[in-house]
Design a protein around this motif. Structure first.
Motif, mmCIF file in Angstrom:
data_model
loop_
_atom_site.group_PDB
_atom_site.id
_atom_site.type_symbol
_atom_site.label_atom_id
_atom_site.label_comp_id
_atom_site.label_asym_id
_atom_site.label_seq_id
_atom_site.Cartn_x
_atom_site.Cartn_y
_atom_site.Cartn_z
ATOM 1 N N GLY A 717 15.778 57.206 98.755
ATOM 2 C CA GLY A 717 15.230 58.388 98.088
ATOM 3 C C GLY A 717 13.853 58.192 97.495
ATOM 4 N N GLN A 718 13.179 57.121 97.830
ATOM 5 C CA GLN A 718 11.823 56.857 97.332
ATOM 6 C C GLN A 718 10.820 57.520 98.283
ATOM 7 O OE1 GLN A 718 11.258 54.883 94.434
ATOM 8 N NE2 GLN A 718 13.487 55.078 94.211
ATOM 9 N N ILE A 719 10.726 58.834 98.166
ATOM 10 C CA ILE A 719 9.988 59.621 99.155
ATOM 11 C C ILE A 719 8.501 59.284 99.176
ATOM 12 C CG2 ILE A 719 9.347 61.968 99.827
ATOM 13 C CD1 ILE A 719 12.056 62.875 98.673
ATOM 14 N N VAL A 744 14.943 61.146 110.680
ATOM 15 C CA VAL A 744 16.088 61.857 110.120
ATOM 16 C C VAL A 744 16.423 61.306 108.739
ATOM 17 C CG1 VAL A 744 18.554 62.315 110.413
ATOM 18 C CG2 VAL A 744 17.001 62.513 112.365
ATOM 19 N N THR A 745 16.263 59.990 108.574
ATOM 20 C CA THR A 745 16.507 59.391 107.258
ATOM 21 C C THR A 745 15.558 59.968 106.217
ATOM 22 O OG1 THR A 745 17.250 57.335 108.306
ATOM 23 C CG2 THR A 745 16.635 57.212 105.991
ATOM 24 N N MET A 746 14.285 60.157 106.606
ATOM 25 C CA MET A 746 13.296 60.744 105.700
ATOM 26 C C MET A 746 13.669 62.192 105.365
ATOM 27 S SD MET A 746 10.591 60.160 103.988
ATOM 28 C CE MET A 746 9.096 60.848 103.309
ATOM 29 N N ALA A 747 14.095 62.943 106.381
ATOM 30 C CA ALA A 747 14.497 64.336 106.155
ATOM 31 C C ALA A 747 15.705 64.408 105.231
ATOM 32 C CB ALA A 747 14.799 65.010 107.491
ATOM 33 N N THR A 748 16.652 63.484 105.401
ATOM 34 C CA THR A 748 17.842 63.440 104.542
ATOM 35 C C THR A 748 17.432 63.217 103.088
ATOM 36 O OG1 THR A 748 19.152 62.532 106.370
ATOM 37 C CG2 THR A 748 20.060 62.281 104.163
ATOM 38 N N HIS A 753 16.670 65.628 97.603
ATOM 39 C CA HIS A 753 15.790 65.921 96.467
ATOM 40 C C HIS A 753 15.380 67.389 96.434
ATOM 41 C CE1 HIS A 753 15.569 61.535 96.276
ATOM 42 N NE2 HIS A 753 14.993 61.653 95.081
ATOM 43 N N ASN A 754 16.236 68.215 97.057
ATOM 44 C CA ASN A 754 16.036 69.671 97.037
ATOM 45 C C ASN A 754 14.709 70.092 97.655
ATOM 46 O OD1 ASN A 754 18.534 70.183 95.733
ATOM 47 N ND2 ASN A 754 17.595 69.588 93.773
ATOM 48 N N THR A 788 26.375 67.564 104.062
ATOM 49 C CA THR A 788 25.941 67.761 102.669
ATOM 50 C C THR A 788 25.622 69.233 102.417
ATOM 51 O OG1 THR A 788 25.046 65.522 102.571
ATOM 52 C CG2 THR A 788 24.224 67.092 100.937
ATOM 53 N N LEU A 789 24.901 69.843 103.366
ATOM 54 C CA LEU A 789 24.561 71.256 103.221
ATOM 55 C C LEU A 789 25.805 72.144 103.345
ATOM 56 C CD1 LEU A 789 21.280 71.373 105.349
ATOM 57 C CD2 LEU A 789 21.468 71.445 102.851
#
Length: 1303
Positions: A717-719, A744-748, A753-754, A788-789
């Motif tokens: 989550g460290q975008i 996909v990991t980045m998109a997740t 993080h909304n 998740t969605l």
């Protein structure tokens, strides 16, 4: 003799069931069971099968039908058949009076292979049992007993016989007196015969031909031929015409005296009086001539033989009798008169019945060997020693078998593993452990290391009964069995016994690596029964340890390179384990344990596990599966390994770096390792600090490290940090593209993080351009993101993101990926929305996500229209039968039994039993007895469903839930419904009631390993099959094939395949081979519709089909079709697929003898060779050589094979050895020398076989010359067969000649 059999009322029920073991070549072409290890085990009626435990599967009626069949076909039956009937009579009380009559009748001349004394003992035992059982017997039974006594020449008192009948209140009839009179005449007691004759006259019984024939026999057989002639005159005076039986008896009297001239006169007289003697009559004359010691005159009868239909069988019966009386010379002469039968023409095993009977007579080993050599020299039985060895092994004649094996070695035969199996079984039965181990030592002394099959089937089961696993391995080691080899096969046996914990202990102690194909099934089966995940994973961990160091002993050998990637093997085992466990919690525990051991599974296996779990898939399981497919997963060290390489922690690496810096050493490698370790340990802060230090020191980060950092920061989550790393990647290489998973990991991370819109845009901006490859980790990450969605109940986002992932080339649509699209509607209670999305998935992606859940939802809502609509949609994708079964189970689970039943009553519906069985197993695991009760009710009185499995699973559920009353009630329900409870049901219920100290209201069936034919295992193994096992199906089909009932065998094969019990490949090969010999193309093609390509290859289906086509005369058309297909082939794959149907062995051998067919074969071979495929040319070249067409063979070699990298010639070597044709091998070697691309081991193989052939022919100097020539050709000892060299050295030393070569 067979008329009585034909007259009995139960003959009409004859179905053609026949014996398991066919004893002679005159019946059918024999299988070479020394070559085929499966055959020697299946056919062994003495050692490998115990009637007391195995015959209970057959009732008396089919056994009697079998006897009738044997008599009709061969004019004889075996004692084994009678033994089976006798055992059945002793075990049951339901034999009828007429059945008992037939059994008595079958103990006389119908069993010619047995001595008369033994046959008499047998009939007396049967008679006593029938008497004890109170079976009603009338005068016909006593007459049948009399006939057997007469045929066996048994001495008995006629007066006492009549006295016994009187005690039973039975009045002798005409037949009784006739046979009593025959007995007096056999003994030469004219006075006794006269008394009987007077009694018959007193009772006004007519003096018929049988009476007068008895008098003829009485006079003639005791030297009074003039008295016999006087009887003939009496017959003429009484207006009776002598029959061929009368003339035969008179001729037999002359034959016993050796009066050949009068024998000939009687034969001529009979012919003049139109009572010509048949073959059977003439053979009887020969028998009496031999018994009388006049062997030198029997050949004068031969010109009178007609050799009509059935002659060979009559000769076989005579030979049995002659051998029983030690008239071997006459037996050999008679055998020479047998015409060649079409199905045994020129086979190397003709006359096998003769040799086998010699062995059964317990002839001394030296005498037996001498007889076999004589038979071979005269060409009567070309492989007499071979057959004698086989029979000795089967009968457990250990000493004789060992001597015969030595003789075989002298003949040039190599000893093989399965020759020793019957000996091992015999020692196991006797409990002779030392003898068992000594045989293993003898094997190793012959350079035969016992195979895994030998240890598992014939050694370990006997040892494991008395000793600990550690001691067993020690004993095997002393017997020269390698430790790892013994340990691996001991583990298999422990797993079969469900002793998985002990198996794990052995695995950890001895660490036998590899063996996946061997261990997979018993390992998962043991897990299913014990649920011991810890032991399962320990064993899997051990066998996965560096498998490249140890090739799998049980795998099929080939020349392909060893693949060190075992993730596929591990994945398959784990996938099957998940299916066996069924419970989601246990599944998660299993996968986590596998992950803890660092065992990687293939992407395909992970996808299949995910597909299997369906809506039971959880976020945690998805993550574990992703980790299991990661290429970075490191194998954990084994528990018992002493010197393991421990992975350095970040603290240890920090210390090492500091120490190396102080010493001025280069620390770049350690710094990179520390960077990776921080990521592995998920230490973000330390990683950030260390990156700053590296940046300050101008440390260059590689592209691999940067991409790993990108994924690490995104995953955590460290975008912003991930974006910064992305910029560094672009700066370093603007053309570099990050893979799908990292995107996909980045998109997740953005979604978490909304930042949904940013994530969506990111995916669109970074659309992959390459083709989609199967990637489980990527699919799992996409599912987690969508799930998740879905749990947030955001329909629009789930739909939009799903379409983006699919349309922008990230993933391919699947039921798993589309599942959240349905789930999100279900969570919102929006069934219409779920159905609308389901329709979209069906139409757009041909997928049916959450189909089962939707069905049950609509059923509970009682919305029939929408349910029908859902079923119609699904049917377009999965087919009607599958969807109907889905609906049945859905209705049952919702308690709507009437609807489920209506579906099952659909006309023409074929039940998918496996689907129902899988559902039953799932219900048992979940404890859903109500579902099983519903399924039972829904299937009541439906013939298309085998309900026995449902009853059994419901019983198991009741017993597990401790609902004993319901369990007993279920047994009552079985009776009410007229269902027969299976042995498994009764055993399970009986054991449960015993455990509760309750009375068992029925007889618990005796546990027995009925289906074991491969060995006799004294260890009782619990077997609870829900349907006929693979072994049982195999045995049944084998019996049908052996008796020639090929259509029934194929019907049974196809039925078993449909039911999910595919017979063993060896027996399918046997069936196809038999059909091919018959030329039965139609039956072979029937099987082809039910087997896949892998099975076709395994059983050489296309070879057998081609052979059958050539056998029935359609070879020309076949080659035309094949040639057209090959000429039209556009790709290499098309060409290879077509060439599968190129003729081989016997089919090709017949083709090369036809100019037209050989020309077509040559053209096909030329086309294939021009495209780089040389096998057809290779096969044709071999057949040319074998057919003596050396010119054609040489032309083919020079054109295509001279530069081929591989040349096969095994068939050529075998035929050369059989024909004792050394020139064939010499020509082969000459050709091989001209091909410089072949390995020297190939040339060495040919030289070795030529050396062997010369040794067998006692041409020792020629053998040595071949060895010298091999050395000159560059062949060394490592390229030659070690046994061949040792044998050559031994014969030179034995003859006192020098052998100067070192081996």
């Amino acid at each position: 003799m067979s008329s009585l059999l034909r007259s009995t009322k139960f003959v009409r029920y004859f179905t053609g069931a026949a014996r398991t073991l066919i004893l002679n070549s005159a019946k059918t072409a024999e299988t070479n069971s020394l070559i085929n290890p499966k055959s020697i085990c299946a056919s062994n009626s003495i050692i490998l099968r115990d009637y007391a435990t195995s015959k209970k599967t057959e009732s008396l009626e089919p056994l009697l039908q079998r006897l009738d069949s044997e008599v009709k076909r061969y004019g004889r039956i075996s004692k084994k058949d009678i033994d089976e009937v006798f055992d059945e009579i002793r075990a049951k009380n339901d034999i009828t009076s007429s059945q008992s009559l037939l059994v008595i009748r079958c103990c006389g001349e119908l069993v010619p292979e047995e001595l008369p004394e033994q046959r008499t003992l047998l009939v007396q035992k049967i008679w006593n049992v029938l008497t004890e059982r109170g079976i009603p017997m009338d005068v016909s039974h006593y007459n049948a007993l009399l006939r057997v006594y007469l045929e066996n020449e048994h001495t008995f008192s006629p007066a006492k016989f009549l006295e016994e009948m009187e005690k039973k209140g039975l009045q002798p009839n005409r037949v009784t007196y006739q046979r009593l009179m025959w007995r007096y005449c056999q003994e030469g007691d004219v006075e006794g015969a006269t008394k009987v004759l007077e009694k018959m006259r007193e009772l006004n019984m007519p003096v018929s031909e049988p009476v007068l024939n008895a008098l003829v026999m009485g006079h003639a057989f005791h030297g009074d031929t003039e008295g016999a002639k006087a009887v003939l005159e009496t017959m003429a005076g009484a207006g009776l015409t002598p029959s061929n039986r009368t003339y035969t008896l008179l001729a037999c009297g002359y034959a016993k005296q050796g009066d050949i001239e009068n024998v000939k006169k009687i034969i001529a007289l009979a012919q003049d009086n139109e009572s010509m003697l048949a073959d059977r009559d003439l053979l009887e004359i020969i028998e009496h001539m031999a018994i009388g010691g006049h062997n030198d005159k029997v050949e004068e009868i031969f010109p009178h033989l007609h050799k009509s239909i059935g002659y060979n069988q009559d000769v076989c019966n005579l030979i049995y009798k002659l051998l029983n009386r030690d008239c071997d010379s006459t037996a050999q002469k008679v055998m020479k008169t047998m015409p060649k039968s079409s199905n045994v023409d020129e086979t190397i095993f003709k006359g096998a019945f003769y040799v086998k009977h010699l062995v059964k007579l317990n002839r001394p080993a030296d005498s037996l060997i001498a007889s076999c050599k004589e038979l071979q020299e005269e060409g009567l039985v070309p492989r007499a020693l071979y057959i004698a060895t086989e029979m000795s092994l089967q009968l457990g004649h250990v000493e004789v078998a060992q001597k015969l094996l030595k003789e075989l070695q002298k003949e040039g035969f190599e000893l093989r593993q399965h020759y020793f199996w019957p000996l091992l079984v015999q020692k196991g039965k006797e409990g002779d452990e030392e003898g068992l181990l000594q045989i293993l030592r003898n094997m190793t002394s012959e350079n035969l290391t016992p195979t895994g099959e030998t240890l598992r089937e014939y050694v370990i089961p006997y040892l494991i009964k008395k000793d600990s696993p550690q001691n067993i391995i020690l004993k095997l080691q002393i017997a020269n069995v390698p430790v790892f080899h013994g340990a691996r096969n001991l583990i298999v046996e422990l797993l079969r016994l469900t002793q998985i914990k002990q198996a794990a202990d052995v695995a950890l102690q001895y660490q036998p690596r590899g063996g996946f194909s061997l261990l997979a099934q018993p390992l998962t089966s043991a897990l299913s029964k014990t649920k011991d995940i810890d032991s399962f994973v320990k064993i899997l961990h051990v066998i996965s340890n560096n498998p490249q160091l140890q090739a799998e002993e049980d795998a099929t050998a080939d020349d392909s390179p060893i693949n060190n990637d075992i993730s596929g093997e591990v994945g398959r085992i784990v996938k099957n384990a998940v299916k066996y466990l069924k419970e989601p919690k246990l599944t998660e525990n299993l996968l986590q344990s596998v992950l803890d051991k660092g065992l990687r599974i293939s992407v395909q296996s992970a996808e299949e596990i995910e597909q299997y779990l369906g809506n039971q898939m959880t976020m945690n399981i998805s993550k574990i599966l992703s980790s299991l497919t990661s290429p970075h997963l490191e194998y954990a060290p084994l528990e018992s390994m002493k010197m393991t390489k421990t992975k350095l922690t970040s603290e240890k690496l920090e210390s090492l770096i500091a120490n190396n810096k102080e010493k001025g050493n280069n620390t770049a490698k350690l710094q990179k390792q520390l960077l990776m370790t921080y990521m592995d340990e998920n230490k973000i802060e330390k990683l950030d600090q260390f990156l700053e230090e590296l940046k300050a020191s101008n440390f260059e980060l590689t592209m691999v490290t940067l991409t790993r950092l990108y994924e690490f920061y995104a995953d955590n989550g460290q975008i912003e940090k991930a974006k910064n790393i992305g910029e560094l990647i672009k700066e370093k290489d603007p053309k570099f593209v990050i893979n799908r998973y990292k995107k996909v990991t980045m998109a997740t991370a953005l979604i978490k993080h909304n930042k949904y819109d940013e994530a969506l845009q990111f995916l669109k901006d970074n659309k992959p351009e390459d083709d989609i490859n199967s990637n489980f980790v990527l699919n799992a990450k996409c599912w987690q993101m969508l799930n998740t969605l879905a749990e947030e109940k955001d329909v629009a986002k789930v739909k939009e993101l799903t379409e983006t992932l699919i349309n922008y080339n990230y993933v391919a649509p699947s039921n798993v990926l589309l599942g959240p699209s349905i789930k999100v509607h279900i969570l919102r209670n929006d069934i219409d929305g779920a159905l609308s999305e389901f329709e979209n998935c069906c139409n757009q992606y041909r997928s049916t996500p959450w189909k089962g859940e939707l069905m049950k939802t609509l059923i509970l809502k009682e919305d029939a229209n929408k349910l029908q609509w859902l079923a119609d949609l699904s049917t377009q994708i999965h087919g009607e039968i599958n969807i109907l079964h889905d609906l049945v189970l859905a209705f049952v689970e919702c308690g709507r039994l009437r609807q489920a039943r209506r579906i099952l009553e659909t006309p023409g519906l074929l039940s998918r039993q496996r689907r129902l069985n899988d559902a039953c197993e799932r219900y048992v695991e979940e404890g859903k007895s109500e579902y099983l009760e519903g399924l039972l009710e829904a299937t009541k009185d439906l013939s298309i469903v085998d309900r026995s499995n449902i009853f059994y699973h419901l019983l198991v559920t009741y017993c597990k839930a401790d609902e004993t009353d319901k369990a007993i009630g279920l047994w009552t329900v079985l009776q009410e419904e007229g269902e027969i409870p299976t042995d498994d049901f009764l055993n399970y219920l009986g054991n449960h009631l015993k455990s509760k100290n309750m009375d068992v209201p029925f007889i618990i069936p005796q546990q027995s390993n009925v289906q074991q034919t491969k060995k006799e295992n004294p260890i009782n193994k619990v077997v609870q099959p829900a349907k006929p096992s693979k072994k049982q199906v195999t045995v049944d089909i084998e019996k049908l094939v052996q008796t020639g009932l090929y259509t029934q065998a194929m019907d049974s094969t196809i039925k078993s395949i449909k039911n999910g019990s595919t017979p063993k490949s060896s027996i399918l090969k046997y069936l196809l081979k038999s059909l091919a010999i018959e030329g039965n193309v139609e039956q072979i093609e029937r099987l082809g519709k039910y087997i896949d390509n892998s099975m076709r290859k395994l059983i050489t289906y296309d070879d057998k089909l081609t052979q059958a086509i050539f056998k029935n005369g359609s070879g020309d058309q076949h080659l035309d079709n094949l040639l057209a297909e090959i000429e039209a082939a556009n790709t290499e794959e098309d060409l290879k697929n077509a060439l599968i149907r190129y003729p081989r062995s016997s089919a090709l051998a017949s083709a090369v003898n036809s100019p037209v067919l050989s020309q077509k074969c040559q053209k096909i071979a030329d086309i294939a060779a021009s495209k780089g495929i040389y096998l057809p040319a290779n096969l044709l070249w071999m057949e040319y050589l074998l057919a003596g067409k050396t010119t054609e063979a040489q032309a083919l070699w020079d054109t295509h094979l001279k530069k081929a990298e591989v040349v096969i010639f095994r068939r050529l070597l075998q035929e050369s050895h059989m024909q004792r044709n050394a020139k064939l091998i010499e020509d082969l070697i000459h050709n091989l020398k001209t091909n410089t691309k072949l390995q020297l081991s190939t040339l060495g193989n040919a030289y070795s076989r030529l050396i062997n052939l010369h040794i067998v022919d006692n041409k020792f100097n020629e053998a040595k010359a071949v060895l010298e020539d091999a050395y000159k050709a560059g062949v060394t000892n490592e390229h030659l067969n070690k046994t061949s060299l040792q044998r050559l050295k031994s014969v030179f030393e034995a003859n006192g000649k020098p052998f100067e070569y070192s081996i």
